[in-house]
Motif scaffolding. Structure first.
Motif, PDB file in Angstrom:
ATOM      1  N   GLY A 114       0.788  -1.223   0.000  1.00  0.00           N
ATOM      2  CA  GLY A 114       0.000   0.000   0.000  1.00  0.00           C
ATOM      3  C   GLY A 114       0.820   1.272   0.000  1.00  0.00           C
ATOM      4  N   PHE A 115       2.148   1.162  -0.075  1.00  0.00           N
ATOM      5  CA  PHE A 115       2.995   2.352  -0.090  1.00  0.00           C
ATOM      6  C   PHE A 115       3.122   2.889  -1.514  1.00  0.00           C
ATOM      7  CE2 PHE A 115       4.086   0.519   3.914  1.00  0.00           C
ATOM      8  CZ  PHE A 115       4.439   1.582   4.724  1.00  0.00           C
ATOM      9  N   GLY A 116       2.907   4.193  -1.657  1.00  0.00           N
ATOM     10  CA  GLY A 116       3.020   4.816  -2.965  1.00  0.00           C
ATOM     11  C   GLY A 116       3.185   6.314  -2.834  1.00  0.00           C
ATOM     12  N   PRO A 117       3.344   6.996  -3.971  1.00  0.00           N
ATOM     13  CA  PRO A 117       3.752   8.410  -4.006  1.00  0.00           C
ATOM     14  C   PRO A 117       2.635   9.403  -3.680  1.00  0.00           C
ATOM     15  CG  PRO A 117       3.472   7.577  -6.226  1.00  0.00           C
ATOM     16  CD  PRO A 117       3.275   6.412  -5.318  1.00  0.00           C
ATOM     17  N   PHE A 118       2.465   9.663  -2.402  1.00  0.00           N
ATOM     18  CA  PHE A 118       1.530  10.656  -1.888  1.00  0.00           C
ATOM     19  C   PHE A 118       2.156  12.046  -2.071  1.00  0.00           C
ATOM     20  CE2 PHE A 118      -0.194  12.597   2.224  1.00  0.00           C
ATOM     21  CZ  PHE A 118      -1.446  12.837   1.718  1.00  0.00           C
ATOM     22  N   ARG A 119       1.373  13.012  -2.588  1.00  0.00           N
ATOM     23  CA  ARG A 119       1.904  14.349  -2.878  1.00  0.00           C
ATOM     24  C   ARG A 119       1.063  15.424  -2.209  1.00  0.00           C
ATOM     25  NH1 ARG A 119       3.230  14.414  -9.379  1.00  0.00           N
ATOM     26  NH2 ARG A 119       4.621  12.629  -9.367  1.00  0.00           N
ATOM     27  N   TRP A 120       1.713  16.541  -1.933  1.00  0.00           N
ATOM     28  CA  TRP A 120       0.953  17.711  -1.517  1.00  0.00           C
ATOM     29  C   TRP A 120       1.623  18.987  -2.011  1.00  0.00           C
ATOM     30  CZ3 TRP A 120       3.557  14.706   2.150  1.00  0.00           C
ATOM     31  CH2 TRP A 120       4.577  15.322   2.885  1.00  0.00           C
ATOM     32  N   VAL A 121       0.805  20.010  -2.205  1.00  0.00           N
ATOM     33  CA  VAL A 121       1.271  21.322  -2.658  1.00  0.00           C
ATOM     34  C   VAL A 121       0.726  22.373  -1.696  1.00  0.00           C
ATOM     35  CG1 VAL A 121       1.173  23.061  -4.493  1.00  0.00           C
ATOM     36  CG2 VAL A 121       1.359  20.628  -5.082  1.00  0.00           C
ATOM     37  N   CYS A 122       1.593  23.219  -1.172  1.00  0.00           N
ATOM     38  CA  CYS A 122       1.169  24.312  -0.303  1.00  0.00           C
ATOM     39  C   CYS A 122       0.658  25.443  -1.184  1.00  0.00           C
ATOM     40  CB  CYS A 122       2.325  24.781   0.569  1.00  0.00           C
ATOM     41  SG  CYS A 122       2.867  23.510   1.744  1.00  0.00           S
TER      42      CYS A 122
ATOM     43  N   GLY B 165      -0.910   6.137   6.675  1.00  0.00           N
ATOM     44  CA  GLY B 165      -0.032   7.304   6.696  1.00  0.00           C
ATOM     45  C   GLY B 165      -0.623   8.477   5.942  1.00  0.00           C
ATOM     46  N   ARG B 166      -1.186   8.224   4.761  1.00  0.00           N
ATOM     47  CA  ARG B 166      -1.761   9.305   3.955  1.00  0.00           C
ATOM     48  C   ARG B 166      -2.907   9.988   4.692  1.00  0.00           C
ATOM     49  NH1 ARG B 166      -1.445   6.974  -2.324  1.00  0.00           N
ATOM     50  NH2 ARG B 166       0.027   5.325  -1.833  1.00  0.00           N
ATOM     51  N   ALA B 167      -3.805   9.184   5.261  1.00  0.00           N
ATOM     52  CA  ALA B 167      -4.975   9.755   5.929  1.00  0.00           C
ATOM     53  C   ALA B 167      -4.572  10.549   7.169  1.00  0.00           C
ATOM     54  CB  ALA B 167      -5.958   8.650   6.294  1.00  0.00           C
ATOM     55  N   LYS B 168      -3.647  10.001   7.946  1.00  0.00           N
ATOM     56  CA  LYS B 168      -3.252  10.698   9.174  1.00  0.00           C
ATOM     57  C   LYS B 168      -2.456  11.969   8.876  1.00  0.00           C
ATOM     58  CE  LYS B 168      -3.496   6.845  12.413  1.00  0.00           C
ATOM     59  NZ  LYS B 168      -2.780   5.919  13.333  1.00  0.00           N
ATOM     60  N   ILE B 169      -1.616  11.932   7.853  1.00  0.00           N
ATOM     61  CA  ILE B 169      -0.887  13.141   7.451  1.00  0.00           C
ATOM     62  C   ILE B 169      -1.869  14.194   6.941  1.00  0.00           C
ATOM     63  CG2 ILE B 169       0.729  14.095   5.751  1.00  0.00           C
ATOM     64  CD1 ILE B 169       2.245  11.391   5.941  1.00  0.00           C
ATOM     65  N   ALA B 170      -2.801  13.765   6.087  1.00  0.00           N
ATOM     66  CA  ALA B 170      -3.784  14.699   5.529  1.00  0.00           C
ATOM     67  C   ALA B 170      -4.658  15.298   6.630  1.00  0.00           C
ATOM     68  CB  ALA B 170      -4.646  13.993   4.490  1.00  0.00           C
ATOM     69  N   GLU B 171      -5.060  14.470   7.586  1.00  0.00           N
ATOM     70  CA  GLU B 171      -5.890  14.958   8.692  1.00  0.00           C
ATOM     71  C   GLU B 171      -5.129  16.006   9.509  1.00  0.00           C
ATOM     72  OE1 GLU B 171      -8.610  13.080  12.328  1.00  0.00           O
ATOM     73  OE2 GLU B 171      -7.070  11.854  11.348  1.00  0.00           O
ATOM     74  N   ALA B 172      -3.846  15.751   9.741  1.00  0.00           N
ATOM     75  CA  ALA B 172      -3.027  16.711  10.489  1.00  0.00           C
ATOM     76  C   ALA B 172      -2.855  18.010   9.703  1.00  0.00           C
ATOM     77  CB  ALA B 172      -1.668  16.093  10.806  1.00  0.00           C
TER      78      ALA B 172
ATOM     79  N   GLY C 216      -1.497  27.713   5.068  1.00  0.00           N
ATOM     80  CA  GLY C 216      -2.566  27.959   4.108  1.00  0.00           C
ATOM     81  C   GLY C 216      -3.126  26.652   3.571  1.00  0.00           C
ATOM     82  N   PRO C 217      -4.107  26.713   2.663  1.00  0.00           N
ATOM     83  CA  PRO C 217      -4.703  25.493   2.096  1.00  0.00           C
ATOM     84  C   PRO C 217      -3.645  24.584   1.450  1.00  0.00           C
ATOM     85  CG  PRO C 217      -5.987  27.427   1.499  1.00  0.00           C
ATOM     86  CD  PRO C 217      -4.732  27.930   2.128  1.00  0.00           C
ATOM     87  N   VAL C 218      -3.946  23.305   1.430  1.00  0.00           N
ATOM     88  CA  VAL C 218      -3.032  22.301   0.883  1.00  0.00           C
ATOM     89  C   VAL C 218      -3.773  21.478  -0.169  1.00  0.00           C
ATOM     90  CG1 VAL C 218      -1.659  20.237   1.398  1.00  0.00           C
ATOM     91  CG2 VAL C 218      -1.678  22.161   3.012  1.00  0.00           C
ATOM     92  N   VAL C 219      -3.117  21.254  -1.298  1.00  0.00           N
ATOM     93  CA  VAL C 219      -3.664  20.390  -2.348  1.00  0.00           C
ATOM     94  C   VAL C 219      -3.010  19.018  -2.239  1.00  0.00           C
ATOM     95  CG1 VAL C 219      -3.903  20.008  -4.825  1.00  0.00           C
ATOM     96  CG2 VAL C 219      -4.088  22.335  -3.907  1.00  0.00           C
ATOM     97  N   LEU C 220      -3.809  17.980  -2.094  1.00  0.00           N
ATOM     98  CA  LEU C 220      -3.314  16.605  -2.065  1.00  0.00           C
ATOM     99  C   LEU C 220      -3.411  15.977  -3.451  1.00  0.00           C
ATOM    100  CD1 LEU C 220      -5.013  15.045   1.098  1.00  0.00           C
ATOM    101  CD2 LEU C 220      -2.807  16.214   0.972  1.00  0.00           C
ATOM    102  N   GLY C 221      -2.534  15.032  -3.704  1.00  0.00           N
ATOM    103  CA  GLY C 221      -2.614  14.257  -4.930  1.00  0.00           C
ATOM    104  C   GLY C 221      -1.644  13.103  -4.847  1.00  0.00           C
ATOM    105  N   ARG C 222      -1.381  12.511  -5.970  1.00  0.00           N
ATOM    106  CA  ARG C 222      -0.375  11.448  -6.040  1.00  0.00           C
ATOM    107  C   ARG C 222       0.046  11.286  -7.482  1.00  0.00           C
ATOM    108  NH1 ARG C 222      -3.212   7.848  -8.670  1.00  0.00           N
ATOM    109  NH2 ARG C 222      -5.266   7.120  -7.987  1.00  0.00           N
ATOM    110  N   ASP C 223       1.156  10.628  -7.681  1.00  0.00           N
ATOM    111  CA  ASP C 223       1.488  10.164  -9.015  1.00  0.00           C
ATOM    112  C   ASP C 223       0.519   9.022  -9.329  1.00  0.00           C
ATOM    113  OD1 ASP C 223       2.662   9.462 -11.394  1.00  0.00           O
ATOM    114  OD2 ASP C 223       4.677   9.274 -10.582  1.00  0.00           O
ATOM    115  N   HIS C 224       0.176   8.867 -10.587  1.00  0.00           N
ATOM    116  CA  HIS C 224      -0.651   7.717 -10.971  1.00  0.00           C
ATOM    117  C   HIS C 224       0.160   6.423 -10.824  1.00  0.00           C
ATOM    118  CE1 HIS C 224      -3.423  10.354 -13.650  1.00  0.00           C
ATOM    119  NE2 HIS C 224      -2.717  11.109 -12.838  1.00  0.00           N
ATOM    120  N   HIS C 225       1.466   6.565 -10.800  1.00  0.00           N
ATOM    121  CA  HIS C 225       2.389   5.447 -10.623  1.00  0.00           C
ATOM    122  C   HIS C 225       2.298   4.993  -9.169  1.00  0.00           C
ATOM    123  CE1 HIS C 225       5.984   3.073 -10.955  1.00  0.00           C
ATOM    124  NE2 HIS C 225       6.669   3.834 -10.126  1.00  0.00           N
TER     125      HIS C 225
END
Length: 665
Positions: free
Chosen positions: A439-447, A511-518, A529-538
């Motif tokens: 279940g580990f993969g490329p979780f992304r965020w943009v400030c 990890g993704r959910a807990k990081i995003a929740e924080a 400020g607001p954060v945009v979540l995403g991931r690589d499709h890979h």
């Protein structure tokens, strides 16, 4: 006219002046001249429908010239005058914050510091496009500026079909790219319909607005290179002074030198395009720039003698490097290739023995000759690799279709059964069993504020979340957890930001959910400020790709695409801000299906509910499919998840004794 006024205007009210193309930029190669006279007329008719009839006479001539010169109609005249980059989310004219976040991500994809061919709206991979032309960009930004929270913008391969009534819980944007009827899904079909202006290749994160520069693949590349050396070296030996040889310094492949430095080896990355190599050097992504083989050999021998950690960009052909290193008896510990072999005939791979400029001439004027040269080069390339492997080199396919195209060229890359390749892909050997199946993969965020201090705070939040999770993590995922904690701890020091203030981190669903929740709590508290979540499709669940993401699926289903389709549909009604589905990406149009998403965290309770629901499905959809394929690591992961999530019920396979099958047929 201000930036906001230009956005709100969309297609200008008066015909802009003819565009003067800037000098010294990295231009996209000319595409194949594939349309008949009647089809070219149709392409012009298709292009002109964006504009008032009074402009048609002038634009028809201009677009015809573009089609002749470039093989596509880019509508350069309509490129906006303002600078394109990821601004503070507050700087965008928008009626809803979600729409402003998408505008920010679109502009980041087209930022000249980020994009490979920004004038042609191509982000990476040679043909990974955000839009087909500048009119589509103008209209899309205008639609987003006027969108409410009860509308959804539907986009057909770059074309904004329009705003449709929906609901607050629906995605704000739905994107499709390159979706073809199967019987019209051959290379010439893609070229023809793209030239007609009715479809495009969105790569993975280009057409879904989630590209974050070469950093986007640095982490996965770092994990891959580290574990490749772990497979090759004795347990306590470091990669310092050991060689990783590869090729490609474009948008995605440009991550390799940085990843090699983080992994702690000598990286040699060959690139035939001097502009691409120089850009990476000037951006600090590679340490040394060399343009002749004698100097390269001398510098590499020095690095070996001193056990250096250094990255070297060689302006030239990687085949020459493989062959010369063999003659010089320079041992290559780890080897791969990340040229854009998903488009081998249009500039994705350049043949050895021919200059870059001459190759580009052949692409335009003698495409059949160019194809022959490429295939001869691939045979020679594979022959050189085979010689090094016989000496002990660990070579892996990097999911760029190298082995696939080499096999089609008749190169010696097949296993004895003449079905499988003799070399494993990095997903089969490393990322599949070690990351994706767990279940580990490329979780992304943009400030979205664009503030470096916000990124620093998110790095710190993510690190503390992972450290807390690791306390109770099972032994099976301790290595992944520690690698990611080390990564995020050193992220700022490694200077990976290009364009937006973005970060990537491999994490599982927890990890993704807990990081995003924080993050969402920090936004609500006014700390960031607001954060945009995403991931690589890979990733674990977003992509069906038999030669890459799902290459370690062995139940026969790796050529199916149900998972990617379920991924995008499932994410869409679980809270994604925007979703996308692409035909093609990484390994080529027709070879893969990708699903992706973006999600805005604005500090609200609604965002908190959406992130938990959507991120859980986004990952576990893939683990469930991988466990049904009988992958041991995925079986462990899905059983663990069901034990702690009573509402999750997944079909588990019954395993079969192989001896039972031996004498059946």
């Amino acid at each position: 006219m201000t930036f906001k006024e230009e956005i709100l205007q969309g297609i200008p009210n008066t015909l802009p002046s003819k565009y003067e193309y800037p000098t010294g930029v990295n231009r996209a190669p000319k595409r194949k001249d594939i349309l008949s006279k009647e089809e070219k007329q149709l392409a012009i008719r298709n292009a002109l429908r964006y504009f008032p009839k009074d402009w048609h006479a002038a634009l028809a001539q201009e677009f015809a010239q573009e089609l002749q010169d470039f093989g596509r109609i880019y509508m350069y005249r309509f490129k906006p005058s303002y600078k394109i980059f990821a601004r503070d989310i507050q700087d965008y004219p928008a009626k809803c914050t979600q729409a402003a976040a998408i505008m920010l991500m679109i502009q980041n994809n087209l930022d000249p510091a980020v994009a490979q061919h920004p004038e042609e709206l191509i982000t990476y991979g040679g043909n990974g496009a955000v839009f087909q032309n500048w009119a589509q960009y103008l209209l899309t930004m205008q639609y987003l500026a006027n969108m409410t929270e009860e509308q959804t913008l539907h986009m057909y391969s770059g074309h904004p079909m329009g705003l449709f009534p929906s609901s607050k819980n629906a995605p704000r944007v739905v994107v499709t790219n390159g979706m073809m009827i199967p019987n019209y899904s051959k290379p010439d079909d893609w070229q023809k319909f793209n030239a007609l202006g009715v479809t495009q290749y969105g790569q993975m994160t280009a057409g879904s607005f989630m590209y974050i520069g070469p950093q986007g693949i640095v982490h996965g590349t770092t994990i891959t290179v580290m574990n490749a050396f772990r497979k090759k070296l004795p347990k306590n030996e470091t990669p310092a002074g050991k060689i990783f040889l590869t090729a490609g310094l474009g948008g995605m492949s440009g991550a390799q030198p940085k990843a090699g430095n983080i992994a702690g080896c000598i990286t040699i990355c060959a690139e035939v395009n001097d502009k691409a190599a120089t850009k990476r050097y000037e951006q600090g992504w590679v340490d040394v720039l060399i343009d002749n083989l004698d100097d390269l050999v001398a510098r590499v021998k020095k690095a070996q003698a001193n056990s250096e950690i250094v990255s070297i960009a060689f302006i030239g052909n990687v085949v020459d490097v493989w062959e010369r290193f063999y003659d010089e008896n320079i041992f290559i510990h780890v080897g791969s290739d990340q040229t854009s072999l998903h488009i081998p005939w249009t500039g994705g791979y350049y043949p050895v023995g021919i200059s870059y400029d001459e190759s580009n001439r052949l692409i335009r004027e003698e495409p059949l000759v160019f194809k022959e040269k490429v295939q001869a080069s691939l045979r020679r390339h594979a022959e050189a690799i085979n010689k090094h492997v016989a000496r002990g080199t660990y070579f892996f396919d990097y999911g760029n279709a190298f082995l696939l195209e080499a096999s089609r060229a008749g190169a010696d890359v097949m296993a004895e059964n003449n079905i499988d390749f003799k070399y494993a892909s990095y997903v089969q050997d490393i990322l599949g069993p070690m990351c994706f199946d767990y279940g580990f993969g490329p979780f992304r965020w943009v400030c979205a504020s664009g503030k470096p201090e916000d990124l620093d705070k998110t790095d710190e939040i993510a690190m503390h979340v992972l450290q807390d999770i690791m306390k109770d993590a099972p032994e099976e995922i301790q290595l992944q957890m520690q690698d990611n904690i080390t990564w995020i701890k050193d992220a700022k020091k490694n200077k990976m930001v290009v364009g937006s203030q973005a970060r990537i981190l491999y994490a599982d669903a927890e990890g993704r959910a807990k990081i995003a929740e924080a993050f969402n709590k920090a936004v609500a508290a006014g700390k960031i400020g607001p954060v945009v979540l995403g991931r690589d499709h890979h990733d674990v669940s977003g992509t069906d790709s038999p030669y890459r993401e799902t290459s370690n699926i062995y139940d026969g289903s790796k050529f199916t695409a149900d998972m990617a389709i379920h991924n995008v549909i499932g994410d869409s009604f679980r809270g994604a801000t925007w979703v996308s589905i692409h035909n093609g990406g990484g390994v080529g149009w027709g070879e893969v299906m990708n699903g992706g998403f973006g999600m805005l965290l604005d500090g609200t309770k609604e965002a908190d509910e959406r992130l938990k629901n959507m991120l859980f499905f986004d990952v576990n959809n893939g683990i469930a499919r991988r466990s049904w394929a009988r992958n041991d690591e995925a079986l462990f992961a899905i059983k663990r998840e069901m034990a702690r999530t009573p509402n999750l019920k997944v079909t588990i396979p019954n395993l079969v004794d192989n001896q039972l099958l031996e004498n059946l047929f």
